[in-house]
Motif scaffolding. Structure first.
Motif, PDB file in Angstrom:
ATOM      1  N   VAL A   1     -11.106   8.311  -1.711  1.00 20.84           N
ATOM      2  CA  VAL A   1     -11.652   7.167  -0.984  1.00 20.84           C
ATOM      3  C   VAL A   1     -13.176   7.200  -0.922  1.00 20.84           C
ATOM      4  O   VAL A   1     -13.848   6.228  -1.281  1.00 20.84           O
ATOM      5  CB  VAL A   1     -11.063   7.098   0.447  1.00 20.84           C
TER       6      VAL A   1
ATOM      7  N   LEU B   1       0.826  -1.204   0.000  1.00 16.37           N
ATOM      8  CA  LEU B   1       0.000   0.000   0.000  1.00 16.37           C
ATOM      9  C   LEU B   1       0.863   1.259   0.000  1.00 16.37           C
ATOM     10  O   LEU B   1       0.518   2.261  -0.638  1.00 16.37           O
ATOM     11  CB  LEU B   1      -0.926  -0.003   1.221  1.00 16.37           C
TER      12      LEU B   1
ATOM     13  N   TYR C   1      -3.270   7.399   1.566  1.00 18.07           N
ATOM     14  CA  TYR C   1      -2.873   7.545   0.162  1.00 18.07           C
ATOM     15  C   TYR C   1      -2.852   9.008  -0.256  1.00 18.07           C
ATOM     16  O   TYR C   1      -1.847   9.509  -0.761  1.00 18.07           O
ATOM     17  CB  TYR C   1      -3.845   6.760  -0.728  1.00 18.07           C
TER      18      TYR C   1
ATOM     19  N   PRO D   1      -6.179   4.469  -6.143  1.00 11.99           N
ATOM     20  CA  PRO D   1      -7.152   4.381  -5.056  1.00 11.99           C
ATOM     21  C   PRO D   1      -8.130   3.227  -5.217  1.00 11.99           C
ATOM     22  O   PRO D   1      -8.637   2.696  -4.225  1.00 11.99           O
ATOM     23  CB  PRO D   1      -7.882   5.734  -5.104  1.00 11.99           C
TER      24      PRO D   1
ATOM     25  N   LEU E   1      -6.328   0.355  -3.697  1.00 14.07           N
ATOM     26  CA  LEU E   1      -6.188   0.587  -2.262  1.00 14.07           C
ATOM     27  C   LEU E   1      -7.485   0.290  -1.527  1.00 14.07           C
ATOM     28  O   LEU E   1      -7.497  -0.392  -0.495  1.00 14.07           O
ATOM     29  CB  LEU E   1      -5.780   2.041  -2.013  1.00 14.07           C
TER      30      LEU E   1
ATOM     31  N   SER F   1      -6.259   3.443   3.367  1.00 12.85           N
ATOM     32  CA  SER F   1      -6.417   4.048   2.049  1.00 12.85           C
ATOM     33  C   SER F   1      -6.465   5.570   2.141  1.00 12.85           C
ATOM     34  O   SER F   1      -6.109   6.268   1.188  1.00 12.85           O
ATOM     35  CB  SER F   1      -7.682   3.521   1.363  1.00 12.85           C
TER      36      SER F   1
END
Length: 550
Positions: free
Chosen positions: A438, A61, A192, A173, A176, A189
């Motif tokens: 997200v 990740l 990110y 994403p 993720l 996530s």
């Protein structure tokens, strides 16, 4: 044989089972899914965030998250080199005005919008290939901008940068969200997008270093070198993405079920094939893919299925609204034009403006990282509402103090205006930055997610284009009144979020379906849920007592 008992609010809500005599007979798969769902809260209890399987996943990740640095690098890079006379003189640019700075900045948003039309690669050949193609293309674009002798070539290189970064930063994403452990999805996530600021810090520090270098100051290298440094992060991601596991949802959609199961065992169940989380997630994902499917390359431009039901129209409304809010709350103007903003309140020294750019990026990263951890604890809605209210207040004060400086020349007003520009950036970072890629992905179903993220990129690119193209004109003509516009806009955002945004905290991606099927999804997502015990029959015909949420 059923008894109800009221309990406190629970984090993970399974789909409620019905026991009336008119209920249709469930298939074996549906019964197994129901049992798996009610076991969810218990299944994740023993899965602490530092198990070896999770640690391996975090490494993957972290590599993917480096893709987020590309947009942050570009924002601070252009804002910083635009303050360098060596750059503006070379291309004959002015620091403001649509004919010069505006189009150079805004072409990035145009490239993002065009690139969004090609994100179907992530559904066609996998999330990993989308990231690889995007990062390699960004490296090509960086070489073009770093070597271009003409403004036209420089703008073309920036288009390539944006086009390919759009593909990479859409696929990243997606993977993720789909591989992160559901109980830590927002935290993992969410981190990110906080690396947007890492890219911003890298760009700001590089430009400041070349500006202060006695050997480079005032030369072409003072702004060419930062353009070459833009290769580093996408280059690392392009090389390392081969070793990243593929999305289990995409694998199931392609019929590679055992590979998906192996992923869940290795990364979510810490190597235990008999762990309840394996049965739970495989049952949910297989059921969702069988029900919803996944978009394919030849249907990616068919948007009818994005609006064919009330459920899906509501999801799309949230996707578009949040992607616009994420670029049009005043934040985009600050990230690109911070040196120009501080110049409007009396800061004219180039070195000071570059230092202020670095400080803005560092404080933004700190608060964005805090936000990534808070969203799984406080909840998305509360964070969004607090952030929009805080941004409106900050911009109102910024406008007032900027007006004070313009009218009186007060240094105190100038300092206060700069301070609240920074506070605004921190408030936005803690509330919005982590969730920007997200939340739009969370509210999409499996078959909507890739198309939804393409629409997210198109919407965000449009909002960014309006901001970056119009901002220098607005700042030159109406000055601090530009802040006042965003005060009223952020108040509108607050009201919209309050009445329509759903809470996704504490639910798997599949469990959100019941929220959007409700008459009022927003109320359904925030209502207190009740736990009760009941008897169900498993697929072997054995009775067992389970706990369900209704």
């Amino acid at each position: 044989m059923e008894k109800d008992m009221s309990f406190a609010h629970v984090e993970h809500a399974p789909s409620p089972a019905r026991t009336d005599s008119n209920e249709p007979v469930k298939t074996v798969a549906e019964k197994e899914l129901e049992v798996a769902n009610v076991d969810y809260a218990e299944a994740v209890k023993g899965l602490t965030p530092w198990l070896p399987g999770y640690l391996k996943l975090y490494c993957a990740l972290a590599l993917i998250a480096l893709a987020s640095t590309m947009n942050g690098y570009d924002g601070s890079l252009m804002g910083s080199i635009n303050a360098l006379p060596a750059y503006t003189n070379y291309y004959g640019l002015s620091k403001s005005g649509s004919a010069s700075t505006g189009i150079v900045f805004a072409i990035f948003n145009v490239g993002q919008m065009v690139g969004a039309l090609f994100v179907w690669i992530a559904d066609w050949q996998g999330r990993k290939l989308g990231i690889f193609v995007g990062c390699v293309g960004v490296c090509v674009g960086a070489v073009v901008t770093a070597t271009s002798p003409t403004l036209g070539g420089f703008i073309g290189g920036r288009f390539l940068l944006a086009f390919f970064s759009s593909i990479a930063t859409t696929a990243a994403p997606l993977i993720l969200i789909e591989i992160a452990p559901p109980q830590y999805r927002a935290t993992v996530s969410g981190i990110y997008n906080t690396l947007y600021y890492l890219g911003s810090i890298l760009a700001s520090c590089t430009v400041y270093g070349t500006f202060r270098s006695t050997a480079l100051a005032g030369t072409l290298a003072s702004w060419r070198i930062p353009l070459w440094v833009q290769l580093i992060c996408p280059g690392l991601v392009a090389v390392g993405v081969y070793f990243v596991p593929e999305s289990p949802r995409w694998l199931i959609a392609k019929g590679r079920v055992e590979e998906a199961r192996a992923f869940i065992i290795n990364y979510h169940a810490n190597g235990d094939p008999n762990h309840p989380i394996v049965r739970l997630q495989m049952a949910e994902m297989e059921h969702a893919i069988a029900t919803e499917g996944m978009a394919s390359w030849n249907t990616i431009f068919d948007l009818r299925d994005m609006f064919k039901s009330r459920n899906r129209r509501y999801r799309m409304m949230l996707n578009v609204a949040f992607s616009w809010f994420g670029q049009f709350s005043g934040n985009n103007v600050v990230s690109y034009y911070l040196p120009l903003l501080v110049e409007n309140v009396g800061i004219t020294d180039t070195g000071t403006k570059l230092i202020l750019n670095i400080i803005y990026a560092v404080t933004g990263w700190i608060f964005a990282t805090m936000g990534a951890f808070l969203h799984d604890r406080v909840g998305r809605r509360k964070m969004f509402l607090c952030a929009t209210a805080g941004m409106a207040v900050c911009l109102a004060i910024t406008a007032g103090t900027a007006a004070g400086f313009v009218n009186t020349g007060s240094k105190t007003s100038s300092s206060a205006s700069i301070a609240f520009i920074y506070i605004f950036g921190c408030v936005f970072a803690i509330g919005f930055t982590a969730m920007q890629p997200v939340y739009p992905g969370e509210v999409m179903t499996n078959d909507m997610r890739a198309k939804g993220m393409a629409i997210f990129q198109l919407t965000a690119g449009t909002a960014g284009f309006v901001n970056t193209f119009a901002a220098p004109i607005a700042l030159a003509n109406i000055g601090y009144w530009f802040y006042v516009f965003f005060v009223f806009w952020d108040v509108f955002e607050f009201a919209f979020i309050y009445f329509f945004f759903v809470e996704t905290k504490g639910r798997t991606l599949e469990e959100l379906h019941e929220v959007f099927e409700a008459e009022n999804p927003r109320k359904a997502s925030t209502a207190t849920r009740v736990v009760r015990q009941r008897i169900v029959v498993d697929r072997k015909g054995n009775e067992r007592e389970v706990v369900e949420v209704v």
